[in-house]
Design an enzyme around this catalytic site. Structure first.
Site: not given
Ligand code: IPE
Ligand code: IPE
Ligand code: MG
Length: 248
Positions: A21, A69
């Protein structure tokens, strides 16, 4: 002192799961678009996969795309799907050279056909590899797999193949996407968020949780070693008292 050499190899977790993340926030910090963060996250995937294989971790599960997502802007979803195709294609050789098997958990059939194709090719090419299994969680959510397990088990009950009172924990595990993969002992989430976001809810019943503020594109081998050392300094009691653990 070198962090890697401090790791007690016989007590290495067999299975490490990672919620990768912080890609978007990392990119934003430098005034770049979110997708720049996803692209840079690939290098972290490479390094952490290599580090786990070198240490002797047997399973590494990476949460790459959740069912939630899909709610992101279409542009970002498309970019992630394209990146996935490119990465899987590019990395097949490295996976072969390192004897790593690629597999996936999640509702793969609902991914765009190009993504599915690349993934299936990668899984097929590496299926005989033995050193480590890399599990990509794609279009995955724990509630999705638990719902599926409940549906499968209840239809067995409906067909009189099983009595509801005969359902065991092991049977539930066997009906999840992770069947035949041991539960993770260590779950890492990067970027400072302290939540599970629908990941492996059943399987992490007794996992040690490790949260770090480091954004995924900056997560390197030493960060992984730190997480493993932290894990090795914990006492896993599984409901027992500390005295019982010490004296066995
Ligand atoms: C969780 O991350 C899913 C992945 C790392 C693929 P998100 O960034 O989507 O999670 P939330 O929405 O902050 O809980
Ligand atoms: C994790 O990073 C990757 C996926 C969920 C695909 P994020 O895209 O959630 O990055 P933040 O949390 O918005 O910084
Ligand atoms: Mg995220």
């Amino acid at each position: 002192m070198d962090l890697k050499t401090q790791i007690d190899l016989p007590r290495l977790p067999k299975h490490i799961a990672v919620i990768m993340d912080g890609n978007g926030r990392w990119a934003k910090q430098q005034g770049k678009p979110r997708v720049f963060g996803h692209k840079n996250g690939v290098q972290s995937v490479r390094e952490i996969t290599e580090a786990c294989a070198e240490l002797g971790v047997e399973y590494l599960t990476l949460y790459a795309f959740s069912t939630e997502n899909w709610s992101r802007p279409a542009f970002e979803v498309n970019a992630l799907m394209t990146l996935l195709v490119e990465t899987v294609r590019k990395e097949i050789k490295t996976l072969m050279d390192n004897n790593i098997r690629l597999t996936s958990i999640g509702d793969i059939e609902k991914l765009p056909s190009k993504t599915q194709k690349a993934l299936k090719e990668g899984m097929h090419a590496t299926k005989g590899n033995k050193r480590m299994t890399l599990v990509l969680a794609l279009n995955y959510s724990s509630r999705w797999e638990i719902r599926n397990a409940v549906q499968q088990l209840s239809s067995k009950v409906g067909r009189n193949e099983l009595k509801s009172e005969e359902i065991t924990d092991a049977m539930i595990s066997e009906h999840l996407a992770t069947k035949s993969i041991p539960d993770p002992e260590l779950l890492i989430r990067t970027s400072g968020e302290c939540r599970i976001s629908n990941f492996l809810l059943w399987q992490i019943a007794y996992a040690e949780l490790y949260f770090t503020d480091v954004f995924w594109p900056e997560f390197r081998k030493n960060n992984l070693y730190e997480a493993i050392l932290d894990f090795q300094n914990r006492e896993r009691r599984f409901g027992k008292t500390s005295e019982q653990i010490v004296t066995k």
